[in-house]
Design an enzyme around this catalytic site. Structure first.
Site, short mmCIF file in Angstrom:
data_model
loop_
_atom_site.label_atom_id
_atom_site.label_comp_id
_atom_site.label_asym_id
_atom_site.label_seq_id
_atom_site.Cartn_x
_atom_site.Cartn_y
_atom_site.Cartn_z
N SER A 103 77.55 50.77 80.48
CA SER A 103 76.76 49.55 80.33
C SER A 103 77.56 48.48 79.58
CB SER A 103 75.45 49.90 79.61
OG SER A 103 74.51 48.86 79.76
N HIS A 255 70.12 54.50 84.92
CA HIS A 255 71.16 53.79 84.19
C HIS A 255 71.92 54.68 83.21
CE1 HIS A 255 73.15 50.32 82.43
NE2 HIS A 255 72.71 50.66 81.23
#
Length: 275
Positions: A103, A255
């Protein structure tokens, strides 16, 4: 096989940087792990033991997260954080690494690759942030308001740890008390909210397409098919602009890949590094 674990903090660029160094005496390869926003080295807890079977592993708490410093005077731009990681590695006498970023950590990895391609010879981007603009001027100006950090704290409390984890994990059955406490613990200190306020005004925009296209470092991109935070469309665009890159998509994943699919991620990392 001889292994050792060393956990410490070093003052780098005026801030204490916490890191965990998992040494494996046999290999020469060293991996550096960089976590995402509102996270810490905790997010790699399932991946580190797998990687340490074949590599030296250094997992860094990026300021102001985890156990690293939360100074209000530190400049929390991605460039400065990247330079801080570089300086940490230099202080450890490490000259070649593969950098793995999740991320926000992926964007900082790209910064490191851009600044020091001689140091970071390969990059692995796990659902990497990309193409984010700088915060809008009204928000930046608001960050100068006294006690604005309390608004930041209120926003995080309202969203809640469980809700945030549900947004980043595809399989909600993985969310247990250990996971919730691990992601909540760093935010029990008041200083983190002041540092995040500073980060709002310091964070520059992500690397522009022009800069991305200049990167020649081999990059492996691993994405969750159902990523709600950084959609797969971002990964596809990023792959097209990084000239020496490959995209792998994991089915039924979100994610937080290091938590959800550590074994698959580990296997793709090994194949990428050793081939």
């Amino acid at each position: 096989m001889n292994r050792s674990i060393f956990k410490d903090s070093r003052n780098i660029n005026g801030i204490d940087v916490y890191y965990e160094y998992y040494r494996n005496e046999q290999p020469k390869e060293t991996i550096v792990l960089l976590h995402g926003f509102l996270s810490s080295t905790f997010s790699f807890r399932r991946l580190i033991p797998l990687l340490n079977e074949d590599f030296n592993v250094i997992s860094v708490d990026l300021p102001p997260f985890g156990k690293s410093g939360k100074s209000y005077s530190f400049i929390y731009s991605y460039k400065n954080i990247a330079q801080t990681v570089i300086s940490l590695l230099e202080s450890l006498d490490i000259s070649k690494v593969t950098v793995i970023g999740h991320s926000m950590g992926g964007q900082i990895s790209l910064k490191i690759v851009s600044l020091r391609p001689d140091l970071a010879q390969k990059a692995i981007l796990l659902c990497s942030s990309a193409y984010l603009k700088r915060s809008k001027l009204p928000l930046i100006l608001s960050s100068y308001i006294p006690y604005f950090h309390l608004y930041v704290k209120l926003w995080l409390i309202r969203s809640g740890v469980r809700y945030n984890l549900q947004q980043v994990v595809y399989d909600h059955s993985l969310i247990d008390e250990e996971m919730m406490y691990g992601y909540m613990k760093p935010f029990l200190e008041e200083d983190i909210f002041k540092a995040l306020t500073r980060m709002i005004r310091d964070r520059e925009g992500d690397l522009h397409s022009t800069a991305l296209k200049k990167i020649e470092t081999p990059c492996l991109l691993i994405w969750g098919e159902h990523d709600k935070v950084v959609p797969l469309t971002v990964g596809k665009r990023l792959t097209n602009e990084l000239k020496n890159s490959k995209l792998v998509v994991l089915k039924n994943a979100g994610h937080l890949l290091p938590e959800e699919r550590p074994e698959e991620v580990h296997q793709h990392i090994k194949e990428f590094i050793f081939n």
